[in-house]
Design a protein around this motif. Structure first.
Motif, PDB file in Angstrom:
ATOM      1  N   LYS A   3      15.465  -0.099   0.152  1.00 37.73           N
ATOM      2  CA  LYS A   3      14.362  -0.728  -0.583  1.00 37.73           C
ATOM      3  C   LYS A   3      13.972  -2.094  -0.007  1.00 37.73           C
ATOM      4  O   LYS A   3      12.953  -2.657  -0.392  1.00 37.73           O
ATOM      5  CB  LYS A   3      14.735  -0.866  -2.057  1.00 37.73           C
ATOM      6  CG  LYS A   3      14.928   0.468  -2.767  1.00 37.73           C
ATOM      7  CD  LYS A   3      15.305   0.277  -4.225  1.00 37.73           C
ATOM      8  CE  LYS A   3      15.497   1.616  -4.925  1.00 37.73           C
ATOM      9  NZ  LYS A   3      15.896   1.448  -6.353  1.00 37.73           N
ATOM     10  N   HIS A   4      14.783  -2.615   0.901  1.00 38.42           N
ATOM     11  CA  HIS A   4      14.500  -3.924   1.490  1.00 38.42           C
ATOM     12  C   HIS A   4      13.206  -3.929   2.286  1.00 38.42           C
ATOM     13  O   HIS A   4      12.603  -4.988   2.485  1.00 38.42           O
ATOM     14  CB  HIS A   4      15.654  -4.349   2.402  1.00 38.42           C
ATOM     15  CG  HIS A   4      15.856  -3.423   3.565  1.00 38.42           C
ATOM     16  ND1 HIS A   4      16.306  -2.135   3.420  1.00 38.42           N
ATOM     17  CD2 HIS A   4      15.649  -3.592   4.901  1.00 38.42           C
ATOM     18  CE1 HIS A   4      16.361  -1.552   4.610  1.00 38.42           C
ATOM     19  NE2 HIS A   4      15.978  -2.412   5.524  1.00 38.42           N
ATOM     20  N   ILE A   5      12.773  -2.770   2.760  1.00 39.46           N
ATOM     21  CA  ILE A   5      11.590  -2.746   3.629  1.00 39.46           C
ATOM     22  C   ILE A   5      10.319  -3.110   2.870  1.00 39.46           C
ATOM     23  O   ILE A   5       9.301  -3.416   3.488  1.00 39.46           O
ATOM     24  CB  ILE A   5      11.429  -1.370   4.312  1.00 39.46           C
ATOM     25  CG1 ILE A   5      11.092  -0.276   3.311  1.00 39.46           C
ATOM     26  CG2 ILE A   5      12.677  -1.017   5.093  1.00 39.46           C
ATOM     27  CD1 ILE A   5      10.813   1.066   3.953  1.00 39.46           C
ATOM     28  N   GLU A   6      10.366  -3.112   1.538  1.00 35.88           N
ATOM     29  CA  GLU A   6       9.216  -3.486   0.732  1.00 35.88           C
ATOM     30  C   GLU A   6       9.291  -4.932   0.254  1.00 35.88           C
ATOM     31  O   GLU A   6       8.389  -5.422  -0.417  1.00 35.88           O
ATOM     32  CB  GLU A   6       9.104  -2.552  -0.479  1.00 35.88           C
ATOM     33  CG  GLU A   6       8.941  -1.079  -0.088  1.00 35.88           C
ATOM     34  CD  GLU A   6       9.047  -0.149  -1.280  1.00 35.88           C
ATOM     35  OE1 GLU A   6       9.304  -0.655  -2.405  1.00 35.88           O
ATOM     36  OE2 GLU A   6       8.883   1.065  -1.103  1.00 35.88           O
ATOM     37  N   ASP A   7      10.373  -5.621   0.605  1.00 36.67           N
ATOM     38  CA  ASP A   7      10.569  -6.991   0.152  1.00 36.67           C
ATOM     39  C   ASP A   7       9.705  -7.943   0.984  1.00 36.67           C
ATOM     40  O   ASP A   7       9.629  -7.802   2.207  1.00 36.67           O
ATOM     41  CB  ASP A   7      12.050  -7.377   0.279  1.00 36.67           C
ATOM     42  CG  ASP A   7      12.377  -8.666  -0.433  1.00 36.67           C
ATOM     43  OD1 ASP A   7      12.063  -9.745   0.128  1.00 36.67           O
ATOM     44  OD2 ASP A   7      12.958  -8.608  -1.529  1.00 36.67           O
TER      45      ASP A   7
ATOM     46  N   GLU B 269       9.662  -8.353   7.363  1.00 33.65           N
ATOM     47  CA  GLU B 269       8.564  -7.687   8.072  1.00 33.65           C
ATOM     48  C   GLU B 269       9.127  -6.402   8.671  1.00 33.65           C
ATOM     49  O   GLU B 269      10.174  -6.420   9.329  1.00 33.65           O
ATOM     50  CB  GLU B 269       8.015  -8.576   9.195  1.00 33.65           C
ATOM     51  CG  GLU B 269       7.324  -9.842   8.726  1.00 33.65           C
ATOM     52  CD  GLU B 269       5.921  -9.572   8.173  1.00 33.65           C
ATOM     53  OE1 GLU B 269       5.359  -8.495   8.474  1.00 33.65           O
ATOM     54  OE2 GLU B 269       5.417 -10.441   7.440  1.00 33.65           O
ATOM     55  N   TYR B 270       8.441  -5.294   8.445  1.00 35.04           N
ATOM     56  CA  TYR B 270       8.927  -3.976   8.877  1.00 35.04           C
ATOM     57  C   TYR B 270       7.822  -3.328   9.689  1.00 35.04           C
ATOM     58  O   TYR B 270       6.781  -2.946   9.157  1.00 35.04           O
ATOM     59  CB  TYR B 270       9.279  -3.146   7.641  1.00 35.04           C
ATOM     60  CG  TYR B 270      10.119  -1.923   7.917  1.00 35.04           C
ATOM     61  CD1 TYR B 270      11.491  -2.024   8.107  1.00 35.04           C
ATOM     62  CD2 TYR B 270       9.539  -0.656   7.952  1.00 35.04           C
ATOM     63  CE1 TYR B 270      12.265  -0.899   8.332  1.00 35.04           C
ATOM     64  CE2 TYR B 270      10.309   0.471   8.178  1.00 35.04           C
ATOM     65  CZ  TYR B 270      11.671   0.347   8.365  1.00 35.04           C
ATOM     66  OH  TYR B 270      12.442   1.470   8.586  1.00 35.04           O
TER      67      TYR B 270
END
Length: 337
Positions: free
Chosen positions: A250-254, A258-259
């Motif tokens: 879920k960190h990729i939406e934080d 930057e992803y």
């Protein structure tokens, strides 16, 4: 017409994984013979580039298969021996190291040389993307820089052998308060990032440091890196990001992350602060650096029945360790306050 016998060269690190390969050389060679290979083995030495030089020699003399047995560092060295060549043999891996990131991505049994060798018999190939750095250095899993990535260099080899991945996490807790941001300019396919970051990851697989959700949608063969930029140096915030990783990527939406997907990137420091580059767990030079993805560059035997294009489940054993890591960070934060 008589079919020509295929030849396989096993290149193994004798000290990796508490010397597990030395106990199983005969068994692995027997499996290869049963699979139709004329098999032989090479034991790496302490000489620089021992595995790399032997991989190059084996490829140039016409071996059909080169097998790297050891940790991620040994696998990286064998890849570097093969990747520059025009004619490249198939590769297979027998993972006996500490984190075995690449083996996790290919779903190869870890610390079980016999079962890992049997994967070759499934005849399932992945045409794996390979990273190129500095025009002559190749990597198969990760290029990284930033404060926390430096823990790889500071964990003694005897600790890695005795305590495995836990040694990295223990050192990580120690280093978290020292994490700091650094200004950087990163140019990639679709744009430019300029700002402060504490960590940069350019991943080829979904497994980074034993965590299988840091790059949850990474593909092995799409020609792209998964570029992850961490824009905070607050260790409590980083602890929260770790918990989001454990919760399924879920960190990729934080907003502190930057992803980005890109086939190439250039990292340029914007200060005098040194930025050491980690390639597959080892020091690989300093930024500035350009990384290029070489699509489908080497074919690896893999357990493709278990490889999914979607996010993969987190390893239960590592999940427990990672949760302990997060709790230690929380305790450290309470002490600081």
């Amino acid at each position: 017409m008589v079919q020509e016998t295929k030849r396989a060269r096993l290149i193994y690190n004798p000290v990796s994984g508490q010397e597990i390969m030395k106990k199983h050389i005969a068994d692995v060679l027997h499996i290869l013979e049963q699979l139709g290979y004329e098999a032989s083995a090479f034991q790496t030495t302490a000489e620089p580039n021992s595995a790399m030089d032997e991989a190059t020699r084996a490829a140039l003399t016409g071996f059909d298969l080169v097998i790297a047995a050891g940790g991620d560092g040994t696998i990286n060295e064998v890849v570097n021996g093969i990747a520059p060549l025009k004619q490249r043999p198939h590769m297979a891996i027998i993972p006996t190291g500490t984190t075995n990131d690449f083996a996790r991505a290919l779903k190869i049994p870890r610390n079980n040389p016999i079962e890992a060798a049997k994967i070759i018999g499934k005849q399932q190939l992945v045409y794996q993307d390979i990273g190129l750095a500095y025009q002559d250095s190749y990597f198969i899993n990760i290029a990284a820089t930033g404060s926390l990535t430096e823990l790889t260099y500071s964990v003694p080899s005897n600790m890695k052998t005795m305590f495995g991945y836990l040694a990295y996490l223990a050192k990580g807790v120690e280093l978290l308060p020292q994490i700091s941001n650094a200004p950087v300019k990163i140019t990639y396919d679709d744009g430019v990032f300029e700002g402060d970051v504490s960590m940069i990851f350019a991943a080829l697989t979904n497994s980074v440091g034993g965590f299988e959700q840091i790059a949850p949608d990474a593909k092995l063969d799409d020609g792209n890196f998964t570029l992850i930029l961490v824009k905070t140096d607050n260790f409590l915030e980083i602890s929260h990001l770790i918990s989001l990783v454990i919760q399924g990527g879920k960190h990729i939406e934080d907003p502190r992350v930057e992803y980005i997907k890109t086939s190439q990137l250039t990292i340029e420091p914007q200060s005098d602060q040194r930025m050491m580059i980690n390639l597959d767990g080892e020091y690989g030079g300093d930024a500035p650096i350009t990384l290029r993805n070489l699509k489908n560059h080497i074919s690896f035997f893999a357990n493709t029945d278990e490889i999914s294009g979607e996010a993969l489940s987190f390893d239960p054993e590592l999940k427990e360790i990672a949760e302990k890591f997060a709790h230690k960070v929380e305790d450290l934060g309470e002490t600081e306050n």
